[in-house]
Motif scaffolding. Structure first.
Motif, PDB file in Angstrom:
ATOM      1  N   GLN A 199      49.807  44.521  49.899  1.00  0.00           N
ATOM      2  CA  GLN A 199      49.692  43.573  48.797  1.00  0.00           C
ATOM      3  C   GLN A 199      49.067  42.262  49.248  1.00  0.00           C
ATOM      4  N   ALA A 200      49.407  41.813  50.468  1.00  0.00           N
ATOM      5  CA  ALA A 200      48.811  40.586  51.008  1.00  0.00           C
ATOM      6  C   ALA A 200      47.301  40.747  51.191  1.00  0.00           C
ATOM      7  N   MET A 201      46.885  41.924  51.634  1.00  0.00           N
ATOM      8  CA  MET A 201      45.460  42.165  51.814  1.00  0.00           C
ATOM      9  C   MET A 201      44.749  42.292  50.470  1.00  0.00           C
ATOM     10  N   GLN A 202      45.463  42.770  49.457  1.00  0.00           N
ATOM     11  CA  GLN A 202      44.867  42.891  48.134  1.00  0.00           C
ATOM     12  C   GLN A 202      44.508  41.529  47.551  1.00  0.00           C
ATOM     13  N   VAL A 203      45.226  40.494  47.981  1.00  0.00           N
ATOM     14  CA  VAL A 203      44.891  39.145  47.505  1.00  0.00           C
ATOM     15  C   VAL A 203      43.466  38.794  47.905  1.00  0.00           C
ATOM     16  N   HIS A 204      43.100  39.078  49.147  1.00  0.00           N
ATOM     17  CA  HIS A 204      41.744  38.777  49.615  1.00  0.00           C
ATOM     18  C   HIS A 204      40.719  39.701  48.949  1.00  0.00           C
ATOM     19  N   MET A 205      41.108  40.947  48.692  1.00  0.00           N
ATOM     20  CA  MET A 205      40.193  41.838  47.973  1.00  0.00           C
ATOM     21  C   MET A 205      39.921  41.301  46.570  1.00  0.00           C
ATOM     22  N   GLY A 206      40.965  40.758  45.943  1.00  0.00           N
ATOM     23  CA  GLY A 206      40.775  40.152  44.626  1.00  0.00           C
ATOM     24  C   GLY A 206      39.856  38.949  44.679  1.00  0.00           C
ATOM     25  N   HIS A 207      39.957  38.160  45.745  1.00  0.00           N
ATOM     26  CA  HIS A 207      39.078  37.001  45.892  1.00  0.00           C
ATOM     27  C   HIS A 207      37.623  37.450  46.050  1.00  0.00           C
ATOM     28  N   LEU A 208      37.403  38.528  46.783  1.00  0.00           N
ATOM     29  CA  LEU A 208      36.034  39.043  46.915  1.00  0.00           C
ATOM     30  C   LEU A 208      35.485  39.499  45.560  1.00  0.00           C
ATOM     31  N   SER A 209      36.344  40.137  44.767  1.00  0.00           N
ATOM     32  CA  SER A 209      35.915  40.554  43.436  1.00  0.00           C
ATOM     33  C   SER A 209      35.599  39.341  42.562  1.00  0.00           C
ATOM     34  N   ASP A 210      36.393  38.285  42.700  1.00  0.00           N
ATOM     35  CA  ASP A 210      36.120  37.057  41.931  1.00  0.00           C
ATOM     36  C   ASP A 210      34.795  36.430  42.361  1.00  0.00           C
ATOM     37  N   ALA A 211      34.538  36.407  43.677  1.00  0.00           N
ATOM     38  CA  ALA A 211      33.282  35.840  44.177  1.00  0.00           C
ATOM     39  C   ALA A 211      32.095  36.656  43.681  1.00  0.00           C
ATOM     40  N   LEU A 212      32.237  37.977  43.679  1.00  0.00           N
ATOM     41  CA  LEU A 212      31.177  38.840  43.161  1.00  0.00           C
ATOM     42  C   LEU A 212      30.900  38.532  41.700  1.00  0.00           C
ATOM     43  N   GLY A 213      31.956  38.433  40.893  1.00  0.00           N
ATOM     44  CA  GLY A 213      31.775  38.123  39.486  1.00  0.00           C
ATOM     45  C   GLY A 213      31.184  36.747  39.256  1.00  0.00           C
ATOM     46  N   GLY A 214      31.586  35.763  40.078  1.00  0.00           N
ATOM     47  CA  GLY A 214      31.036  34.422  39.943  1.00  0.00           C
ATOM     48  C   GLY A 214      29.550  34.380  40.249  1.00  0.00           C
ATOM     49  N   CYS A 215      29.137  35.090  41.299  1.00  0.00           N
ATOM     50  CA  CYS A 215      27.709  35.135  41.630  1.00  0.00           C
ATOM     51  C   CYS A 215      26.918  35.842  40.536  1.00  0.00           C
ATOM     52  N   GLU A 216      27.471  36.917  39.994  1.00  0.00           N
ATOM     53  CA  GLU A 216      26.786  37.622  38.908  1.00  0.00           C
ATOM     54  C   GLU A 216      26.655  36.730  37.678  1.00  0.00           C
ATOM     55  N   ARG A 217      27.677  35.930  37.420  1.00  0.00           N
ATOM     56  CA  ARG A 217      27.618  35.023  36.263  1.00  0.00           C
ATOM     57  C   ARG A 217      26.496  33.999  36.429  1.00  0.00           C
ATOM     58  N   ALA A 228      23.818  34.279  38.339  1.00  0.00           N
ATOM     59  CA  ALA A 228      22.513  34.941  38.363  1.00  0.00           C
ATOM     60  C   ALA A 228      22.069  35.403  36.977  1.00  0.00           C
ATOM     61  N   SER A 229      23.018  35.752  36.121  1.00  0.00           N
ATOM     62  CA  SER A 229      22.659  36.333  34.822  1.00  0.00           C
ATOM     63  C   SER A 229      22.729  35.337  33.668  1.00  0.00           C
ATOM     64  N   THR A 230      23.145  34.104  33.942  1.00  0.00           N
ATOM     65  CA  THR A 230      23.276  33.116  32.871  1.00  0.00           C
ATOM     66  C   THR A 230      22.519  31.852  33.235  1.00  0.00           C
ATOM     67  N   PRO A 231      21.227  31.802  32.963  1.00  0.00           N
ATOM     68  CA  PRO A 231      20.464  30.589  33.274  1.00  0.00           C
ATOM     69  C   PRO A 231      20.774  29.469  32.298  1.00  0.00           C
ATOM     70  N   ILE A 232      20.295  28.274  32.625  1.00  0.00           N
ATOM     71  CA  ILE A 232      20.387  27.166  31.685  1.00  0.00           C
ATOM     72  C   ILE A 232      19.590  27.541  30.432  1.00  0.00           C
ATOM     73  N   PRO A 233      20.111  27.263  29.234  1.00  0.00           N
ATOM     74  CA  PRO A 233      19.410  27.668  28.009  1.00  0.00           C
ATOM     75  C   PRO A 233      17.930  27.305  28.034  1.00  0.00           C
ATOM     76  N   PHE A 234      17.095  28.267  27.692  1.00  0.00           N
ATOM     77  CA  PHE A 234      15.642  28.118  27.796  1.00  0.00           C
ATOM     78  C   PHE A 234      15.122  26.972  26.940  1.00  0.00           C
ATOM     79  N   THR A 235      15.635  26.855  25.735  1.00  0.00           N
ATOM     80  CA  THR A 235      15.123  25.832  24.826  1.00  0.00           C
ATOM     81  C   THR A 235      15.373  24.429  25.360  1.00  0.00           C
ATOM     82  N   TYR A 236      16.455  24.278  26.146  1.00  0.00           N
ATOM     83  CA  TYR A 236      16.737  22.964  26.728  1.00  0.00           C
ATOM     84  C   TYR A 236      15.643  22.573  27.712  1.00  0.00           C
ATOM     85  N   GLY A 237      15.217  23.526  28.541  1.00  0.00           N
ATOM     86  CA  GLY A 237      14.138  23.257  29.476  1.00  0.00           C
ATOM     87  C   GLY A 237      12.817  23.003  28.781  1.00  0.00           C
ATOM     88  N   VAL A 238      12.572  23.712  27.676  1.00  0.00           N
ATOM     89  CA  VAL A 238      11.324  23.528  26.935  1.00  0.00           C
ATOM     90  C   VAL A 238      11.241  22.111  26.376  1.00  0.00           C
TER      91      VAL A 238
END
Length: 303
Positions: free
Chosen positions: A182-200, A202-212
């Motif tokens: 269970q203690a090791m699962q805590v770190h596995m959960g953190h890796l999953s959170d980091a993966l999800g954060g990086c995906e977020r 990478a897949s969610t840029p600043i709104p295009f119209t704002y840059g335009v």
């Protein structure tokens, strides 16, 4: 990422590598040429005199500076969050590798688990950059593991599942007691959170119209400004316009560059070096001594 000693004040004025000047040089030259034409014609378009003063430009310039500052702060927040997430990947993979070597029975073959963690790091880098991970994964995964990844869209997540399965197998075999698992699962959960954060990020840029909106406003501002200054500063108009244009164009270009921190631009995160650094750190925990040398910057750029 630019890695170099900070130059003295004079050399810093002349630095080109790592600055955004090469990106905005065509726009600057175009703005300079336009300002020269306006100055030579003294603000006239055929027989019509464009009557503008610096007052509206002062108001617009202040507003534009605020919006550019907000855009840069938003882009840098994404950049820094991405760096923090990769720092968490380093910390959690180290913790898991150490725990697999100290909390699990010696005959549990922790090397397989650590190699899967290394493969996860490389798969995450390739996923974020949209590159092919097969060469790196073949170095660390068995043929059975590689066959399981065929057709997988999110290979980093699949490899994380494989690492979790290793923990499950050790627990079922009695080589890892449930509280420690269970203690090791805590770190596995953190890796999953980091993966999800990086995906977020990478897949969610600043709104295009704002840059335009900002892009159009910057260019219109810099092209109309000569008409508002030519009557008051005369021949110095092209110089002043070019300096102002450099400030606005550079801020916009910089925010666009660091908005996507996982790319390969000079000011993006050095994911290659970070991945190899994590790999070396985990191999060292396994007791290996024939380790690769740390990546070195090429022309001050660390990828």
């Amino acid at each position: 990422m630019i890695v170099r000693p900070r130059p003295n004040w004079f050399r810093l004025l002349l630095v080109v590598r790592g600055s955004v000047l090469p990106m905005i040089l065509p726009q600057l030259l175009l703005t300079l040429a336009f300002a020269l034409v306006v100055t030579l014609l003294h603000g006239r378009v055929y027989v019509w005199k464009v009557s503008l003063t610096f007052v509206p430009f002062s108001l617009i310039g202040l507003t534009l500076a605020i919006f550019l500052g907000f855009r840069n702060n938003t882009s840098y927040a994404r950049y820094w969050e991405a760096r923090v997430l990769w720092g968490e990947v380093l910390n959690d993979t180290r913790s898991l590798a150490r725990q697999s070597l100290t909390l699990v029975d010696r005959d549990s073959n922790s090397t397989v688990f650590v190699h899967r963690l290394i493969a996860f790091v490389h798969a995450l880098r390739h996923q974020l950059r949209g590159t092919d991970p097969n060469t790196d994964l073949a170095r660390w995964l068995s043929k059975d593991d590689l066959s399981r990844l065929k057709g997988a869209r999110y290979k980093a997540s699949a490899i994380l599942l494989m690492a979790d399965e290793w923990l499950r197998d050790r627990r079922l075999a009695g080589q890892l007691v449930a509280p420690l698992a269970q203690a090791m699962q805590v770190h596995m959960g953190h890796l999953s959170d980091a993966l999800g954060g990086c995906e977020r990020i990478a897949s969610t840029p600043i709104p295009f119209t704002y840059g335009v909106i900002i892009h159009r406003t910057v260019y219109l501002y810099c092209l109309l400004l000569p008409f508002g200054l030519v009557d008051s500063i005369g021949a110095m108009t092209p110089v002043v316009i070019t300096f102002i244009a450099y400030t606005f164009f550079a801020l916009e270009a910089l925010s666009s560059e660091i908005e996507e921190p996982f790319g390969t631009e000079p000011n993006d995160l050095p994911l290659d070096a970070m991945s190899e650094g994590i790999e070396t750190s985990l191999l060292e925990l396994l007791g290996e001594r024939n380790l690769p040398t740390a990546p070195q910057p090429k022309n001050y750029v660390l990828t």
